[in-house]
Design a protein around this motif. Structure first.
Motif, PDB file in Angstrom:
ATOM      1  N   GLU A 145      44.376   8.120   4.028  1.00 38.61           N
ATOM      2  CA  GLU A 145      44.219   7.357   5.272  1.00 38.61           C
ATOM      3  C   GLU A 145      45.445   6.532   5.636  1.00 38.61           C
ATOM      4  O   GLU A 145      45.461   5.875   6.680  1.00 38.61           O
ATOM      5  N   GLU A 146      46.484   6.550   4.798  1.00 33.42           N
ATOM      6  CA  GLU A 146      47.702   5.826   5.139  1.00 33.42           C
ATOM      7  C   GLU A 146      48.630   6.709   5.972  1.00 33.42           C
ATOM      8  O   GLU A 146      48.515   7.940   5.963  1.00 33.42           O
ATOM      9  N   THR A 147      49.558   6.056   6.678  1.00 36.78           N
ATOM     10  CA  THR A 147      50.551   6.778   7.467  1.00 36.78           C
ATOM     11  C   THR A 147      51.898   6.684   6.770  1.00 36.78           C
ATOM     12  O   THR A 147      52.406   5.592   6.522  1.00 36.78           O
ATOM     13  N   LEU A 148      52.455   7.837   6.434  1.00 35.43           N
ATOM     14  CA  LEU A 148      53.743   7.925   5.750  1.00 35.43           C
ATOM     15  C   LEU A 148      54.765   8.528   6.691  1.00 35.43           C
ATOM     16  O   LEU A 148      54.539   9.585   7.283  1.00 35.43           O
ATOM     17  N   LEU A 149      55.909   7.868   6.833  1.00 31.08           N
ATOM     18  CA  LEU A 149      57.025   8.383   7.618  1.00 31.08           C
ATOM     19  C   LEU A 149      58.038   9.000   6.664  1.00 31.08           C
ATOM     20  O   LEU A 149      58.488   8.346   5.725  1.00 31.08           O
ATOM     21  N   ILE A 150      58.386  10.274   6.881  1.00 35.18           N
ATOM     22  CA  ILE A 150      59.363  10.964   6.041  1.00 35.18           C
ATOM     23  C   ILE A 150      60.559  11.365   6.892  1.00 35.18           C
ATOM     24  O   ILE A 150      60.422  12.128   7.853  1.00 35.18           O
ATOM     25  N   VAL A 208      56.003  16.395   2.228  1.00 34.74           N
ATOM     26  CA  VAL A 208      55.028  16.440   3.331  1.00 34.74           C
ATOM     27  C   VAL A 208      53.718  17.024   2.832  1.00 34.74           C
ATOM     28  O   VAL A 208      52.633  16.458   3.033  1.00 34.74           O
ATOM     29  N   GLN A 209      53.794  18.156   2.157  1.00 39.94           N
ATOM     30  CA  GLN A 209      52.575  18.856   1.741  1.00 39.94           C
ATOM     31  C   GLN A 209      51.799  18.077   0.680  1.00 39.94           C
ATOM     32  O   GLN A 209      50.562  18.031   0.718  1.00 39.94           O
ATOM     33  N   LEU A 210      52.521  17.478  -0.267  1.00 41.21           N
ATOM     34  CA  LEU A 210      51.833  16.719  -1.313  1.00 41.21           C
ATOM     35  C   LEU A 210      51.200  15.456  -0.747  1.00 41.21           C
ATOM     36  O   LEU A 210      50.128  15.045  -1.196  1.00 41.21           O
ATOM     37  N   ALA A 228      46.976  11.575   3.243  1.00 39.61           N
ATOM     38  CA  ALA A 228      47.781  10.720   4.114  1.00 39.61           C
ATOM     39  C   ALA A 228      48.098  11.433   5.418  1.00 39.61           C
ATOM     40  O   ALA A 228      48.126  12.666   5.487  1.00 39.61           O
ATOM     41  N   ARG A 229      48.362  10.639   6.457  1.00 47.17           N
ATOM     42  CA  ARG A 229      48.892  11.171   7.701  1.00 47.17           C
ATOM     43  C   ARG A 229      50.408  11.064   7.610  1.00 47.17           C
ATOM     44  O   ARG A 229      50.945  10.012   7.296  1.00 47.17           O
ATOM     45  N   VAL A 230      51.113  12.166   7.885  1.00 44.66           N
ATOM     46  CA  VAL A 230      52.557  12.189   7.739  1.00 44.66           C
ATOM     47  C   VAL A 230      53.226  12.378   9.095  1.00 44.66           C
ATOM     48  O   VAL A 230      52.852  13.263   9.871  1.00 44.66           O
ATOM     49  N   ILE A 231      54.210  11.533   9.381  1.00 41.28           N
ATOM     50  CA  ILE A 231      55.103  11.714  10.510  1.00 41.28           C
ATOM     51  C   ILE A 231      56.446  12.120   9.922  1.00 41.28           C
ATOM     52  O   ILE A 231      57.000  11.407   9.080  1.00 41.28           O
ATOM     53  N   GLY A 232      56.960  13.277  10.306  1.00 38.39           N
ATOM     54  CA  GLY A 232      58.184  13.789   9.705  1.00 38.39           C
ATOM     55  C   GLY A 232      59.293  13.952  10.719  1.00 38.39           C
ATOM     56  O   GLY A 232      59.102  14.590  11.759  1.00 38.39           O
ATOM     57  N   VAL A 265      58.229  21.649  10.725  1.00 37.80           N
ATOM     58  CA  VAL A 265      57.621  20.446  10.153  1.00 37.80           C
ATOM     59  C   VAL A 265      56.138  20.377  10.509  1.00 37.80           C
ATOM     60  O   VAL A 265      55.300  20.007   9.679  1.00 37.80           O
ATOM     61  N   THR A 266      55.811  20.751  11.730  1.00 42.57           N
ATOM     62  CA  THR A 266      54.406  20.779  12.145  1.00 42.57           C
ATOM     63  C   THR A 266      53.606  21.755  11.287  1.00 42.57           C
ATOM     64  O   THR A 266      52.469  21.473  10.876  1.00 42.57           O
ATOM     65  N   SER A 267      54.222  22.904  10.956  1.00 38.21           N
ATOM     66  CA  SER A 267      53.520  23.918  10.154  1.00 38.21           C
ATOM     67  C   SER A 267      53.216  23.427   8.742  1.00 38.21           C
ATOM     68  O   SER A 267      52.297  23.938   8.088  1.00 38.21           O
ATOM     69  N   LEU A 268      53.953  22.423   8.282  1.00 38.29           N
ATOM     70  CA  LEU A 268      53.724  21.869   6.945  1.00 38.29           C
ATOM     71  C   LEU A 268      52.561  20.883   6.923  1.00 38.29           C
ATOM     72  O   LEU A 268      52.096  20.485   5.857  1.00 38.29           O
ATOM     73  N   GLY A 269      52.107  20.461   8.105  1.00 38.94           N
ATOM     74  CA  GLY A 269      50.977  19.544   8.179  1.00 38.94           C
ATOM     75  C   GLY A 269      51.324  18.163   8.694  1.00 38.94           C
ATOM     76  O   GLY A 269      50.473  17.269   8.714  1.00 38.94           O
ATOM     77  N   ALA A 270      52.587  17.964   9.106  1.00 33.25           N
ATOM     78  CA  ALA A 270      53.020  16.659   9.601  1.00 33.25           C
ATOM     79  C   ALA A 270      53.044  16.633  11.124  1.00 33.25           C
ATOM     80  O   ALA A 270      53.004  17.674  11.786  1.00 33.25           O
ATOM     81  N   THR A 271      53.114  15.429  11.679  1.00 31.90           N
ATOM     82  CA  THR A 271      53.427  15.247  13.085  1.00 31.90           C
ATOM     83  C   THR A 271      54.940  15.168  13.176  1.00 31.90           C
ATOM     84  O   THR A 271      55.563  14.269  12.606  1.00 31.90           O
ATOM     85  N   ALA A 272      55.556  16.128  13.869  1.00 29.89           N
ATOM     86  CA  ALA A 272      57.011  16.232  13.892  1.00 29.89           C
ATOM     87  C   ALA A 272      57.618  15.322  14.943  1.00 29.89           C
ATOM     88  O   ALA A 272      57.041  15.087  16.008  1.00 29.89           O
ATOM     89  N   LEU A 273      58.827  14.831  14.618  1.00 32.33           N
ATOM     90  CA  LEU A 273      59.519  13.903  15.505  1.00 32.33           C
ATOM     91  C   LEU A 273      61.021  14.138  15.349  1.00 32.33           C
ATOM     92  O   LEU A 273      61.513  14.323  14.236  1.00 32.33           O
ATOM     93  N   VAL A 274      61.744  14.119  16.466  1.00 29.42           N
ATOM     94  CA  VAL A 274      63.194  14.268  16.410  1.00 29.42           C
ATOM     95  C   VAL A 274      63.806  12.932  16.010  1.00 29.42           C
ATOM     96  O   VAL A 274      63.408  11.879  16.504  1.00 29.42           O
TER      97      VAL A 274
END
Length: 304
Positions: free
Chosen positions: A141-146, A158-160, A166-170, A180-189
């Motif tokens: 339930e936490e948000t992680l920025l990678i 991202v996958q782990l 966790a919710r991941v923003i990558g 990055v989206t295909s790995l399960g994250a929300t992608a960002l430039v």
């Protein structure tokens, strides 16, 4: 045997091919006939001499520490591996060579369905991702920025993290947003205006930050966190001056964990991306690409 060696610190031009003695395994070691070797950013930092304070190097040296190959000889006291076993893990004597010695307890058996290049891409990135996620204490339930979510470590992290709930923003370059989206994250430039773009996606803030890119994202990360707590970088040497944790401790090198992740990679549960492969003789080109920063996945040398 054929190996890539450097006799002095410097740029990739110091790397050269050489004939060296085939090493003999000591107690607790095995000799591995290397089929593929991972190329990691730390390889270039050690070659340049910038890591001497952390990883003192005796010259001449064979670069690399990540291998996949076939056990060729077994040292005294090793009873769980034998000649002919296909393995992956960490080397004791350098990976850019036809043969390498490895401590038997840090090698995992390679699943038959896992190719050599993908096997060589797994040990360092998976160990680093596990270690950093634990340092950050990432929970469900936490948000992680990678930052650098499309790189070798980022791909696994991202996958782990998603597997932890966790919710991941990558962040990644424009060409890697779908990846990055295909790995399960929300992608960002990444780049200018990052703070505002992250806040638009996570109005309640981010709980933790992993910087695997080292491209000047720490200041924005501190702004987003409101301080330096729960920010870890594996790539930005400005960490200490900014009060951020630099993940530089010894690798865990768990053969059991590596075997588990190798099985997941073999059955497709864990995605491993090999961005490019190079023959052993092109090790300098591979390190040039690594030093420059490549956009997706892992660089691997093919040896066998």
């Amino acid at each position: 045997m054929k190996a890539i060696v450097f006799d002095t610190f410097g740029g990739t031009e110091v790397l050269h091919e050489a004939q060296t003695e085939v090493p003999e395994p000591g107690p607790g070691q095995v000799r591995v006939r290397v089929q593929a070797a991972g190329v990691n950013p730390v390889d270039g930092k050690i070659r340049s001499g910038t890591m001497e304070a952390v990883f003192p190097t005796t010259l001449p040296a064979i670069p690399g520490g990540e291998i996949a190959g076939v056990v060729d000889a077994v040292g005294e006291g090793v009873d769980h591996l034998r000649a002919g076993d296909e393995v992956l893990g960490w080397s004791d004597t350098g990976a850019y060579a036809q043969y390498a010695l490895a401590t038997a307890t840090v090698l995992a058996l390679k699943p038959a369905d896992l190719g050599w290049t993908h096997a060589a891409a797994l040990p360092v990135a998976s160990d680093g991702a596990d270690r950093v996620l634990d340092l950050l204490d990432v929970a469900a339930e936490e948000t992680l920025l990678i930052h650098g979510a499309s790189g070798a470590l980022g791909t696994i992290a991202v996958q782990l993290a998603v597997a932890r709930g966790a919710r991941v923003i990558g962040t990644a370059g424009p060409a890697n947003q779908e990846y990055v989206t295909s790995l399960g994250a929300t992608a960002l430039v990444y780049g200018e205006g990052l703070v505002e773009r992250v806040r638009a996606l996570a109005p309640s803030g981010v709980d933790a930050v992993l910087d695997a890119a080292g491209k000047g994202a720490l200041e924005d990360s501190i702004t987003l966190r409101g301080g330096t707590d729960r920010i870890v970088t594996t790539a930005d040497f400005r960490a200490r001056e900014l009060g951020v944790v630099f993940a530089e401790g010894p690798a865990r090198r768990s053969a059991a964990r590596l075997a588990e992740l190798a099985r997941q990679a073999a059955d497709g549960t864990l995605a491993i991306t090999v961005g490019a492969t190079y023959p052993l003789t092109d090790a300098a080109k591979a390190q040039q690409a690594s030093d420059a920063g490549h956009g997706r996945g892992k660089l691997v040398l093919t040896v066998g």
